[in-house]
Design a protein around this motif. Structure first.
Motif, mmCIF file in Angstrom:
data_model
loop_
_atom_site.group_PDB
_atom_site.id
_atom_site.type_symbol
_atom_site.label_atom_id
_atom_site.label_comp_id
_atom_site.label_asym_id
_atom_site.label_seq_id
_atom_site.Cartn_x
_atom_site.Cartn_y
_atom_site.Cartn_z
ATOM 1 N N ALA A 133 0.872 -1.181 0.000
ATOM 2 C CA ALA A 133 0.000 0.000 0.000
ATOM 3 C C ALA A 133 0.904 1.225 0.000
ATOM 4 C CB ALA A 133 -0.929 0.005 1.207
ATOM 5 N N TRP A 134 0.802 2.032 -1.025
ATOM 6 C CA TRP A 134 1.736 3.144 -1.251
ATOM 7 C C TRP A 134 0.972 4.457 -1.208
ATOM 8 C CZ3 TRP A 134 3.947 4.548 -6.712
ATOM 9 C CH2 TRP A 134 4.921 5.551 -6.582
ATOM 10 N N ASP A 135 1.273 5.292 -0.225
ATOM 11 C CA ASP A 135 0.647 6.610 -0.114
ATOM 12 C C ASP A 135 1.347 7.584 -1.049
ATOM 13 O OD1 ASP A 135 -1.181 5.784 1.838
ATOM 14 O OD2 ASP A 135 0.290 6.084 3.439
ATOM 15 N N PHE A 136 0.548 8.315 -1.824
ATOM 16 C CA PHE A 136 1.086 9.188 -2.855
ATOM 17 C C PHE A 136 0.103 10.331 -3.070
ATOM 18 C CE2 PHE A 136 2.679 10.095 -7.254
ATOM 19 C CZ PHE A 136 4.045 10.078 -6.988
ATOM 20 N N THR A 194 2.728 15.942 -10.405
ATOM 21 C CA THR A 194 3.395 17.038 -9.696
ATOM 22 C C THR A 194 4.895 17.078 -9.954
ATOM 23 O OG1 THR A 194 3.872 15.772 -7.681
ATOM 24 C CG2 THR A 194 1.687 16.812 -7.832
ATOM 25 N N VAL A 195 5.471 18.253 -9.792
ATOM 26 C CA VAL A 195 6.926 18.403 -9.848
ATOM 27 C C VAL A 195 7.581 17.536 -8.773
ATOM 28 C CG1 VAL A 195 8.820 20.032 -9.493
ATOM 29 C CG2 VAL A 195 6.823 20.713 -10.858
ATOM 30 N N GLU A 196 6.978 17.542 -7.579
ATOM 31 C CA GLU A 196 7.559 16.822 -6.444
ATOM 32 C C GLU A 196 7.641 15.325 -6.683
ATOM 33 O OE1 GLU A 196 6.134 20.721 -5.311
ATOM 34 O OE2 GLU A 196 5.078 19.046 -6.265
ATOM 35 N N ALA A 197 6.726 14.768 -7.512
ATOM 36 C CA ALA A 197 6.729 13.323 -7.765
ATOM 37 C C ALA A 197 8.075 12.864 -8.301
ATOM 38 C CB ALA A 197 5.620 12.965 -8.746
ATOM 39 N N ASP A 200 10.698 11.942 -5.832
ATOM 40 C CA ASP A 200 10.353 10.853 -4.918
ATOM 41 C C ASP A 200 11.126 9.598 -5.335
ATOM 42 O OD1 ASP A 200 9.003 8.476 -3.928
ATOM 43 O OD2 ASP A 200 7.365 9.792 -3.304
ATOM 44 N N PRO A 201 11.979 9.064 -4.467
ATOM 45 C CA PRO A 201 12.799 7.901 -4.855
ATOM 46 C C PRO A 201 11.958 6.709 -5.306
ATOM 47 C CG PRO A 201 13.621 8.864 -2.821
ATOM 48 C CD PRO A 201 12.324 9.544 -3.115
ATOM 49 N N ARG A 202 10.816 6.500 -4.675
ATOM 50 C CA ARG A 202 9.979 5.361 -5.065
ATOM 51 C C ARG A 202 9.368 5.574 -6.445
ATOM 52 N NH1 ARG A 202 7.011 4.095 0.771
ATOM 53 N NH2 ARG A 202 8.583 2.611 1.520
ATOM 54 N N PHE A 203 8.933 6.803 -6.714
ATOM 55 C CA PHE A 203 8.369 7.064 -8.032
ATOM 56 C C PHE A 203 9.448 6.972 -9.106
ATOM 57 C CE2 PHE A 203 6.816 10.012 -11.413
ATOM 58 C CZ PHE A 203 5.778 9.200 -11.849
ATOM 59 N N ARG A 204 10.633 7.446 -8.787
ATOM 60 C CA ARG A 204 11.742 7.328 -9.741
ATOM 61 C C ARG A 204 12.026 5.863 -10.061
ATOM 62 N NH1 ARG A 204 16.566 11.383 -9.679
ATOM 63 N NH2 ARG A 204 15.494 13.385 -9.650
ATOM 64 N N ALA A 205 12.025 5.024 -9.036
ATOM 65 C CA ALA A 205 12.263 3.596 -9.262
ATOM 66 C C ALA A 205 11.120 2.972 -10.052
ATOM 67 C CB ALA A 205 12.454 2.887 -7.924
ATOM 68 N N HIS A 206 9.898 3.451 -9.834
ATOM 69 C CA HIS A 206 8.731 2.996 -10.599
ATOM 70 C C HIS A 206 8.933 3.295 -12.087
ATOM 71 C CE1 HIS A 206 4.554 2.220 -11.550
ATOM 72 N NE2 HIS A 206 4.278 3.485 -11.803
ATOM 73 N N LEU A 207 9.349 4.515 -12.397
ATOM 74 C CA LEU A 207 9.608 4.874 -13.790
ATOM 75 C C LEU A 207 10.769 4.067 -14.367
ATOM 76 C CD1 LEU A 207 9.289 8.774 -13.761
ATOM 77 C CD2 LEU A 207 7.610 7.119 -14.578
ATOM 78 N N ARG A 208 11.841 3.963 -13.616
ATOM 79 C CA ARG A 208 13.013 3.230 -14.098
ATOM 80 C C ARG A 208 12.636 1.798 -14.461
ATOM 81 N NH1 ARG A 208 15.730 3.186 -9.728
ATOM 82 N NH2 ARG A 208 17.069 5.003 -10.080
ATOM 83 N N GLY A 209 11.919 1.138 -13.567
ATOM 84 C CA GLY A 209 11.556 -0.252 -13.804
ATOM 85 C C GLY A 209 10.614 -0.415 -14.981
#
Length: 219
Positions: A133-136, A194-197, A200-209
């Motif tokens: 469960a990921w709060d975003f 958002t710019v802030e997204a 976010d290290p988790r969002f960055r890893a989401h995009l990378r993957g």
């Protein structure tokens, strides 16, 4: 041998997100890819085979010429990767193939607010690093159809509509998914308003993957 090249396309003919520059910077900073960024539809007049993936980053409206549409479709069908981020679902409404390629089209969103994403497939490179469960904070897009039933997609993440106000898809609300198109791979995530997204290290890893999977770098 250097990192794979990706073409990051950010043309908009409708709403333009303020977060686009942050998104481009984020993809460059990942170090996973060599990023060619453009708003120019003329980029699709050139062969795309040098790219591991084409990324539509918050594009909107009609962004390709007829020749560009043909070249992108041929690239994916022949094995090229495609990734769509956030408003990529608000793109190319006049091209039926694109709706099938992406898996769903944007319908509406409630106000920007915190909410919760539920990971459905923790084995995918885009989600395996995320908590169940990921709060975003995002716009929590609704889609005109459910991609799970409209097109053959592998759903990676769903929205928990009980965690925010204004959700319109009910208990089954996909947010990120992947699929195959011809010999190519397609990844889409609705997050990234958002710019802030993009910090976010988790969002960055989401995009990378997700992009790495589309490019064939991940099984």
């Amino acid at each position: 041998m250097g990192p794979p090249r990706v073409l990051v396309y950010t043309r908009t003919t409708d709403y333009r997100h303020d977060s686009i520059p942050a998104g481009v910077d984020c993809l460059r900073a990942l170090g996973e890819f060599e990023v060619d960024h453009t708003d120019d539809p003329g980029a699709f007049s050139e062969p795309l085979e040098a790219y591991g993936a084409v990324v539509f980053l918050s594009t909107s409206g009609e962004v390709l010429t007829p020749a560009g549409r043909e070249r992108l479709a041929g690239y994916v069908e022949a094995g090229g990767g495609f990734a769509g981020v956030h408003a990529a679902a608000c793109t190319e409404y006049e091209w039926p193939y694109y709706g099938e390629l992406l898996g769903a089209r944007f319908a509406r969103h409630p106000r920007l607010q915190p909410g919760r994403a539920l990971i459905e497939d923790p084995g995918h490179p885009a989600t395996r690093h995320l908590p169940s469960a990921w709060d975003f904070t995002d716009e929590w897009y609704d889609f005109t159809t459910n991609p799970r039933t409209a097109v053959a997609v592998r759903v990676l993440m769903c929205a928990d509509e009980s965690s925010y106000e204004g959700g319109g898809m009910g208990a089954d609300h996909p947010l990120a998914w992947c699929r195959e198109q011809g010999a190519g791979r397609v990844f889409y995530t609705a997050l990234g308003h958002t710019v802030e997204a993009y910090d976010d290290p988790r969002f960055r890893a989401h995009l990378r993957g997700g992009i790495a999977w589309a490019a064939g770098l991940e099984p």
